[in-house]
Write an enzyme that holds these catalytic residues in place. Sequence first.
Site, PDB file in Angstrom:
ATOM      1  N   LEU A 205      28.462  17.230   8.011  1.00  8.65           N
ATOM      2  CA  LEU A 205      29.322  16.041   7.918  1.00  8.65           C
ATOM      3  C   LEU A 205      30.249  16.109   6.718  1.00  8.65           C
ATOM      4  CD1 LEU A 205      26.677  13.272   8.737  1.00  8.65           C
ATOM      5  CD2 LEU A 205      28.450  14.176  10.250  1.00  8.65           C
ATOM      6  N   HIS A 207      30.534  17.416   2.156  1.00  7.95           N
ATOM      7  CA  HIS A 207      29.895  17.824   0.904  1.00  7.95           C
ATOM      8  C   HIS A 207      29.995  16.669  -0.088  1.00  7.95           C
ATOM      9  CE1 HIS A 207      29.549  22.039   2.174  1.00  7.95           C
ATOM     10  NE2 HIS A 207      30.788  21.921   2.658  1.00  7.95           N
ATOM     11  N   GLY A 208      28.887  16.339  -0.706  1.00  2.25           N
ATOM     12  CA  GLY A 208      28.866  15.278  -1.701  1.00  2.25           C
ATOM     13  C   GLY A 208      28.715  15.841  -3.098  1.00  2.25           C
ATOM     14  N   GLY A 211      25.151  17.658  -3.042  1.00  2.45           N
ATOM     15  CA  GLY A 211      24.738  18.525  -1.950  1.00  2.45           C
ATOM     16  C   GLY A 211      25.518  18.252  -0.682  1.00  2.45           C
ATOM     17  N   SER A 212      25.111  18.929   0.383  1.00  6.42           N
ATOM     18  CA  SER A 212      25.777  18.795   1.676  1.00  6.42           C
ATOM     19  C   SER A 212      25.043  17.779   2.548  1.00  6.42           C
ATOM     20  CB  SER A 212      25.797  20.155   2.393  1.00  6.42           C
ATOM     21  OG  SER A 212      26.430  21.125   1.584  1.00  6.42           O
ATOM     22  N   VAL A 213      25.782  17.182   3.483  1.00  5.32           N
ATOM     23  CA  VAL A 213      25.199  16.173   4.370  1.00  5.32           C
ATOM     24  C   VAL A 213      25.363  16.646   5.809  1.00  5.32           C
ATOM     25  CG1 VAL A 213      25.235  13.762   5.096  1.00  5.32           C
ATOM     26  CG2 VAL A 213      25.783  14.354   2.730  1.00  5.32           C
ATOM     27  N   LYS A 226      20.720  14.696   3.704  1.00  7.37           N
ATOM     28  CA  LYS A 226      21.337  15.242   2.500  1.00  7.37           C
ATOM     29  C   LYS A 226      20.504  16.441   2.024  1.00  7.37           C
ATOM     30  CE  LYS A 226      22.938  12.482  -0.739  1.00  7.37           C
ATOM     31  NZ  LYS A 226      22.995  11.588  -1.913  1.00  7.37           N
ATOM     32  N   ASP A 322      27.935   4.643  -9.769  1.00  5.30           N
ATOM     33  CA  ASP A 322      28.834   5.571  -9.069  1.00  5.30           C
ATOM     34  C   ASP A 322      29.472   4.894  -7.854  1.00  5.30           C
ATOM     35  OD1 ASP A 322      30.175   7.951  -8.821  1.00  5.30           O
ATOM     36  OD2 ASP A 322      28.575   8.976  -7.720  1.00  5.30           O
TER      37      ASP A 322
END
Length: 509
Positions: A205, A207-208, A211-213, A226, A322
Amino acid sequence: MSYVMRDGDSIESLASRFGVSMDSIEKVNGIDDPDNVTVGAVYYIPLNSVPGEPYPLESIPPAPVPSPPIDSSSANQVDHKAHVPYLWIVGSLGIVLVVIVLGILLYVCLRSSKCLTEERRGHSKDPDGQIRFHILGKPSFCCGSGRYMCCTSADWKQTNGDSSNQQITIPKALGSHVLDMEKPVVFTYEEISSLTDGFSDSRLLGHGTYGSVYYGLLREQEVAIKRMTATKTKEFMAEIKVLCKVHHTNLVELIGYAASDDELFLIYEYAQKGSLKSHLHDPQNKGHTSLSWIMRVQIALDAARGLEYIHEHTKTHYVHRDIKTSNILLDGTFRAKISDFGLAKIFGKTSEGEATVTKVVGTYGYLAPEYLSDGRATTKSDIYAFGVVLFELISGKEAVIRTEGTATKNSERRSLVSIMQTALRSAPDSMSMSSLKDYIDPNMMDLYPHDCLFKVAMIAKQCVDDDPILRPDMKGIVISLSQILLSSVEWEATLAGNSQVFSGLVQGR
């Protein structure tokens, strides 16, 4: 004795007066009819004694013998017998109630003891010092969320299948306190890999920060997974600690987690429409339709309610630290949910007010001036970031804008806050918005009530005030945005349903 008959006398009265019988008076005087006497006539009264002596009293019949008294003990016995049925009924009810209460207490005690035993069995240390947890053979939605089914102690029992004896290795850094909280479901690495088709790019979906989602389907429930490296243990634990304790319709729900020796995974409910950021900044190129004014106000209100909840209504208050458009997710009906609590911190009273001194973290463009200068994270820091989000909703621009360079001047980065503050200084009221119009998202095609947009802009301006004391609290912001949304709906109604915006509103968007 002779007696002159007077008015009112009769043979009967004379007999009674002198103590003789009526027959003797009638016999001496030759009276045939005792009722026919002559007043003034002389009548003879035969006396039984000489005049002047007391008359002999006729024998008085003995008084009737009273009936023997009823024995009080027998009366009490009769009364007692009358009350016996009632006493039996009351007594029986009391006994039944006591038995029920004792049964409930016994059940609670046994259940608590059983849960404690299962938890102790559920994790044990291996010789190598790593923590190992027994996990569910068949994962299910669990008590990490009020909107999912709660697990019972039976869910944690081992079954005869091999899968029930599976164990998952948790890195030492997590510690045994992972399961001390209200537990989401623990999954295995194999299960997570299966949900994502081996972490296929087709399931990615985005990248945060941490990490990746990935997208997955768990028991016909869409989920977002996540994926983080084990070095992000601090953020992993922060999300679990917060999302296992706070549950609100405008906060993303944590469903479960998993871990391997070098990776950590968090499983959330899936937000079908993605992040707010993807719908605001160049939405057409990302395959999204632009957001209407009504949708933007509703999203702002949803996010404000989520923040108000963690600031004021949870048992332990939190600062998110955040808040930004990429951390505001939209579900299938464009309702907003705040996500990514990896930087969230508990805050409380200190001698200098409500503040938590920490290392400065977050995203440039959303950081409050006082937080940048001294690292004090407060609810006012979140409110500053929320003000930036409001400016983004109005303008469609990102929090930091790169200005185009000229022949004499290089390009530079400017914060959206400074640009919008300058524009608002030139527009003191909603009637003089010409200077502000250049900064209003053109994707709205001028379909918005000018007074409502100006009010939202003024709320944003108050939120990003340099003095945190002058910033409003989330409760006041929620009230103001609720009123603006109501006014905006009334404005939409005046369009008589001819606009695309109104149609979206009717469809629940």
